[in-house]
Design a protein around this motif. Structure first.
Motif, PDB file in Angstrom:
ATOM      1  N   PHE A   5       0.849  -1.184   0.000  1.00 46.44           N
ATOM      2  CA  PHE A   5       0.000   0.000   0.000  1.00 46.44           C
ATOM      3  C   PHE A   5       0.893   1.246   0.000  1.00 46.44           C
ATOM      4  O   PHE A   5       1.973   1.239   0.592  1.00 46.44           O
ATOM      5  CB  PHE A   5      -0.879   0.039   1.243  1.00 46.44           C
ATOM      6  CG  PHE A   5      -2.101  -0.838   1.168  1.00 46.44           C
ATOM      7  CD1 PHE A   5      -3.368  -0.273   1.109  1.00 46.44           C
ATOM      8  CD2 PHE A   5      -1.990  -2.222   1.175  1.00 46.44           C
ATOM      9  CE1 PHE A   5      -4.505  -1.067   1.059  1.00 46.44           C
ATOM     10  CE2 PHE A   5      -3.115  -3.025   1.117  1.00 46.44           C
ATOM     11  CZ  PHE A   5      -4.380  -2.447   1.053  1.00 46.44           C
ATOM     12  N   ALA A   6       0.420   2.311  -0.632  1.00 46.82           N
ATOM     13  CA  ALA A   6       1.118   3.598  -0.592  1.00 46.82           C
ATOM     14  C   ALA A   6       0.122   4.677  -0.215  1.00 46.82           C
ATOM     15  O   ALA A   6      -0.908   4.845  -0.875  1.00 46.82           O
ATOM     16  CB  ALA A   6       1.761   3.918  -1.941  1.00 46.82           C
ATOM     17  N   GLY A   7       0.430   5.380   0.878  1.00 39.46           N
ATOM     18  CA  GLY A   7      -0.452   6.461   1.332  1.00 39.46           C
ATOM     19  C   GLY A   7       0.333   7.420   2.204  1.00 39.46           C
ATOM     20  O   GLY A   7       0.557   7.149   3.376  1.00 39.46           O
ATOM     21  N   THR A   8       0.763   8.537   1.628  1.00 33.45           N
ATOM     22  CA  THR A   8       1.609   9.460   2.391  1.00 33.45           C
ATOM     23  C   THR A   8       0.826  10.683   2.866  1.00 33.45           C
ATOM     24  O   THR A   8       1.419  11.719   3.165  1.00 33.45           O
ATOM     25  CB  THR A   8       2.824   9.903   1.552  1.00 33.45           C
ATOM     26  OG1 THR A   8       2.391  10.613   0.381  1.00 33.45           O
ATOM     27  CG2 THR A   8       3.649   8.694   1.129  1.00 33.45           C
ATOM     28  N   SER A   9      -0.485  10.553   2.959  1.00 34.72           N
ATOM     29  CA  SER A   9      -1.309  11.631   3.516  1.00 34.72           C
ATOM     30  C   SER A   9      -0.937  11.878   4.974  1.00 34.72           C
ATOM     31  O   SER A   9      -0.614  10.944   5.712  1.00 34.72           O
ATOM     32  CB  SER A   9      -2.791  11.257   3.426  1.00 34.72           C
ATOM     33  OG  SER A   9      -3.582  12.133   4.202  1.00 34.72           O
ATOM     34  N   ARG A  10      -1.023  13.136   5.366  1.00 33.58           N
ATOM     35  CA  ARG A  10      -0.785  13.491   6.773  1.00 33.58           C
ATOM     36  C   ARG A  10      -2.075  13.885   7.472  1.00 33.58           C
ATOM     37  O   ARG A  10      -2.053  14.423   8.579  1.00 33.58           O
ATOM     38  CB  ARG A  10       0.237  14.632   6.859  1.00 33.58           C
ATOM     39  CG  ARG A  10       1.646  14.187   6.524  1.00 33.58           C
ATOM     40  CD  ARG A  10       2.635  15.329   6.577  1.00 33.58           C
ATOM     41  NE  ARG A  10       2.506  16.191   5.408  1.00 33.58           N
ATOM     42  CZ  ARG A  10       3.218  17.307   5.222  1.00 33.58           C
ATOM     43  NH1 ARG A  10       4.087  17.696   6.129  1.00 33.58           N
ATOM     44  NH2 ARG A  10       3.042  18.025   4.130  1.00 33.58           N
ATOM     45  N   GLU A  11      -3.227  13.624   6.828  1.00 28.68           N
ATOM     46  CA  GLU A  11      -4.522  13.953   7.403  1.00 28.68           C
ATOM     47  C   GLU A  11      -5.017  12.787   8.268  1.00 28.68           C
ATOM     48  O   GLU A  11      -4.353  11.758   8.399  1.00 28.68           O
ATOM     49  CB  GLU A  11      -5.524  14.273   6.292  1.00 28.68           C
ATOM     50  CG  GLU A  11      -5.103  15.432   5.394  1.00 28.68           C
ATOM     51  CD  GLU A  11      -4.968  16.729   6.145  1.00 28.68           C
ATOM     52  OE1 GLU A  11      -5.805  16.998   7.026  1.00 28.68           O
ATOM     53  OE2 GLU A  11      -4.008  17.479   5.865  1.00 28.68           O
ATOM     54  N   ASN A  12      -6.236  12.958   8.798  1.00 27.28           N
ATOM     55  CA  ASN A  12      -6.798  11.930   9.674  1.00 27.28           C
ATOM     56  C   ASN A  12      -8.294  11.798   9.408  1.00 27.28           C
ATOM     57  O   ASN A  12      -9.108  11.874  10.310  1.00 27.28           O
ATOM     58  CB  ASN A  12      -6.544  12.287  11.143  1.00 27.28           C
ATOM     59  CG  ASN A  12      -6.798  11.118  12.076  1.00 27.28           C
ATOM     60  OD1 ASN A  12      -6.710   9.964  11.671  1.00 27.28           O
ATOM     61  ND2 ASN A  12      -7.134  11.414  13.321  1.00 27.28           N
ATOM     62  N   GLY A  13      -8.638  11.593   8.130  1.00 28.30           N
ATOM     63  CA  GLY A  13     -10.043  11.523   7.745  1.00 28.30           C
ATOM     64  C   GLY A  13     -10.487  10.126   7.376  1.00 28.30           C
ATOM     65  O   GLY A  13      -9.858   9.121   7.726  1.00 28.30           O
ATOM     66  N   GLY A  14     -11.586  10.068   6.610  1.00 33.48           N
ATOM     67  CA  GLY A  14     -12.166   8.782   6.253  1.00 33.48           C
ATOM     68  C   GLY A  14     -11.286   7.943   5.352  1.00 33.48           C
ATOM     69  O   GLY A  14     -11.205   6.717   5.517  1.00 33.48           O
ATOM     70  N   ALA A  15     -10.608   8.572   4.377  1.00 37.02           N
ATOM     71  CA  ALA A  15      -9.724   7.815   3.487  1.00 37.02           C
ATOM     72  C   ALA A  15      -8.565   7.214   4.260  1.00 37.02           C
ATOM     73  O   ALA A  15      -8.139   6.079   3.988  1.00 37.02           O
ATOM     74  CB  ALA A  15      -9.213   8.722   2.364  1.00 37.02           C
ATOM     75  N   GLU A  16      -8.064   7.969   5.225  1.00 44.69           N
ATOM     76  CA  GLU A  16      -6.969   7.464   6.047  1.00 44.69           C
ATOM     77  C   GLU A  16      -7.429   6.309   6.932  1.00 44.69           C
ATOM     78  O   GLU A  16      -6.715   5.312   7.106  1.00 44.69           O
ATOM     79  CB  GLU A  16      -6.394   8.602   6.895  1.00 44.69           C
ATOM     80  CG  GLU A  16      -5.620   9.654   6.122  1.00 44.69           C
ATOM     81  CD  GLU A  16      -6.508  10.655   5.388  1.00 44.69           C
ATOM     82  OE1 GLU A  16      -5.992  11.406   4.542  1.00 44.69           O
ATOM     83  OE2 GLU A  16      -7.738  10.690   5.670  1.00 44.69           O
ATOM     84  N   ALA A  17      -8.643   6.432   7.491  1.00 44.20           N
ATOM     85  CA  ALA A  17      -9.191   5.342   8.306  1.00 44.20           C
ATOM     86  C   ALA A  17      -9.381   4.084   7.454  1.00 44.20           C
ATOM     87  O   ALA A  17      -9.124   2.960   7.912  1.00 44.20           O
ATOM     88  CB  ALA A  17     -10.515   5.764   8.936  1.00 44.20           C
ATOM     89  N   HIS A  18      -9.820   4.261   6.219  1.00 44.78           N
ATOM     90  CA  HIS A  18      -9.978   3.133   5.300  1.00 44.78           C
ATOM     91  C   HIS A  18      -8.630   2.452   5.072  1.00 44.78           C
ATOM     92  O   HIS A  18      -8.519   1.217   5.117  1.00 44.78           O
ATOM     93  CB  HIS A  18     -10.560   3.637   3.981  1.00 44.78           C
ATOM     94  CG  HIS A  18     -10.667   2.588   2.912  1.00 44.78           C
ATOM     95  ND1 HIS A  18      -9.589   2.222   2.120  1.00 44.78           N
ATOM     96  CD2 HIS A  18     -11.713   1.835   2.500  1.00 44.78           C
ATOM     97  CE1 HIS A  18      -9.978   1.294   1.265  1.00 44.78           C
ATOM     98  NE2 HIS A  18     -11.245   1.029   1.479  1.00 44.78           N
ATOM     99  N   PHE A  19      -7.598   3.224   4.804  1.00 42.00           N
ATOM    100  CA  PHE A  19      -6.251   2.708   4.552  1.00 42.00           C
ATOM    101  C   PHE A  19      -5.788   1.847   5.729  1.00 42.00           C
ATOM    102  O   PHE A  19      -5.331   0.715   5.553  1.00 42.00           O
ATOM    103  CB  PHE A  19      -5.310   3.898   4.348  1.00 42.00           C
ATOM    104  CG  PHE A  19      -3.890   3.554   3.968  1.00 42.00           C
ATOM    105  CD1 PHE A  19      -3.464   3.653   2.659  1.00 42.00           C
ATOM    106  CD2 PHE A  19      -2.965   3.165   4.921  1.00 42.00           C
ATOM    107  CE1 PHE A  19      -2.153   3.367   2.295  1.00 42.00           C
ATOM    108  CE2 PHE A  19      -1.650   2.866   4.587  1.00 42.00           C
ATOM    109  CZ  PHE A  19      -1.242   2.971   3.266  1.00 42.00           C
ATOM    110  N   VAL A  20      -5.917   2.390   6.933  1.00 38.09           N
ATOM    111  CA  VAL A  20      -5.464   1.684   8.132  1.00 38.09           C
ATOM    112  C   VAL A  20      -6.271   0.405   8.345  1.00 38.09           C
ATOM    113  O   VAL A  20      -5.716  -0.680   8.601  1.00 38.09           O
ATOM    114  CB  VAL A  20      -5.565   2.603   9.363  1.00 38.09           C
ATOM    115  CG1 VAL A  20      -5.344   1.826  10.653  1.00 38.09           C
ATOM    116  CG2 VAL A  20      -4.553   3.745   9.258  1.00 38.09           C
ATOM    117  N   THR A  21      -7.582   0.511   8.237  1.00 39.65           N
ATOM    118  CA  THR A  21      -8.443  -0.637   8.541  1.00 39.65           C
ATOM    119  C   THR A  21      -8.273  -1.753   7.524  1.00 39.65           C
ATOM    120  O   THR A  21      -8.218  -2.936   7.889  1.00 39.65           O
ATOM    121  CB  THR A  21      -9.912  -0.192   8.602  1.00 39.65           C
ATOM    122  OG1 THR A  21     -10.041   0.910   9.498  1.00 39.65           O
ATOM    123  CG2 THR A  21     -10.801  -1.320   9.087  1.00 39.65           C
TER     124      THR A  21
END
Length: 360
Positions: A5-21
């Motif tokens: 996976f690649a995700g270098t966002s520094r935010e903490n929103g829904g897309a980030e929660a999706h990535f982690v989960t």
């Protein structure tokens, strides 16, 4: 399977929660999962100590060579079956690296903001898989030029272990708020700005409080209208029954304090993660009947759909769920609904199934 996976966002929103989960879910299911993330960002913090191996990477934009180097180095070491991305600034880098190294690419899109014409036409064609997070979002992407045959729907996964009913947490949170067990607590969690419908909800809640003395409102989150909301609450007739706690890093425990959750957005929403998480905790929901939001609940069974921006309808909806005989059967149905449609096991299994033959 092996996933990078690649995700270098520094935010903490829904897309980030999706990535982690999703990364955690795939790792739990026995797949090898690694991720290129921005060091110190919320996603890196959330995945620290998990079974997902992390690599440091940064992308300012599509031309940032540092990000390419990080992805190529991780891919050459892991030799993944799939490269997976969640964020627009990494779509083209992943596609280019995938073609360079002969690795198929799966992309998710969480926003409704149109991509430029070239990307709208080509991204879904150049990636081997492209996923929208709701049927509403899929229709929107197709209307903006994406080929219908290339866009699939896969909902956001919710961690059922993290989001679960916990009577002990409920008792502790009610005590912290100075409330007893008879209180009816409506929650509004997320970013606080006008587009989220917070002022409609405040008016509706105050109107409902006239008729229901047990009703309280719990506000979690921050945003551009945090102070304006605070001032509006202070000027309202029931200021002492509104509890604004600000931004909370982990909202999952707070769902247990709720009798219902409100998601009153009037701005476009591709999906709505908060209502699903609340239902996983046996909390029925009140949601705007618009955009991708209706796909997050079973109307009339696990919650109610209400017209966005209509304070009178929202008042009536709130009062309806203040009725124990109406609310409790809904609460009993919520977790099973989420388990069937949005649990990490269901979504991770379906994701792997949808990938199928990599180059098909």
């Amino acid at each position: 399977m092996k996933f990078l996976f690649a995700g270098t966002s520094r935010e903490n929103g829904g897309a980030e929660a999706h990535f982690v989960t999703l990364t955690r879910a795939l790792a739990t299911a026995g797949h090898t999962v690694e991720a290129v993330v921005h060091p110190g960002a919320p996603m890196a913090q959330a995945l620290a100590g998990s079974a997902v191996r992390l690599h440091a990477g940064r992308f300012r934009n599509v031309f940032d060579l540092r990000g390419y180097r990080a992805i190529i180095a991780a891919a050459r070491r892991l030799k993944p079956d799939w490269l997976v991305g969640n964020f627009g600034k990494e779509y083209w880098p992943l596609i280019l690296v995938g073609h360079l190294l002969g690795i198929p690419v799966a992309l998710f899109r969480h926003h409704l903001k149109p991509m430029n014409d070239l990307s709208a036409r080509l991204v879904a064609r150049c990636a081997q898989r492209f996923f929208a997070v709701s049927q509403y979002a899929r229709r929107d992407y197709i209307e903006h030029g994406m080929p219908a045959e290339r866009v699939q729907v896969l909902y956001n996964p919710v961690d059922m272990d993290q989001c679960r009913p916990d009577p002990a947490q409920r008792a502790a949170l009610l005590q912290r708020l100075g409330l007893d067990e008879s209180a009816i607590v409506m929650g509004c969690f997320g970013r606080l700005h006008a587009g989220k419908g917070i002022y409609t909800l405040l008016d509706a809640a105050n109107a409902a409080m006239v008729q229901e003395p047990r009703l309280h409102c719990l506000w979690l989150g921050d945003g551009t209208d945090t102070q304006r909301l605070r001032d509006s609450i202070a000027a309202s007739p029931f200021a002492e029954r509104h509890h604004q706690l600000g931004w909370v890093a982990d909202v999952a425990p707070y769902y247990n304090a709720l009798s219902m959750l409100a998601f009153p957005s009037i701005a476009t929403e591709a999906f709505g993660r908060t209502p699903v998480e609340a239902q996983a905790c046996n909390v029925p929901v009140l949601c705007s009947d618009a955009f991708g939001i209706p796909e997050t609940l079973q109307p009339g069974v696990t919650g109610l759909l209400l017209p966005p921006g209509d304070a009178v309808a929202w008042r009536d909806g709130i009062l309806s769920l203040c009725n124990d005989a109406r609310r409790r059967p809904m609460a009993a149905a919520t977790r099973g609904f989420v388990l069937r449609h949005f649990s990490t096991l269901v979504i991770a299994t379906e994701f792997v199934r949808r990938l199928g033959s990599p180059w098909s």
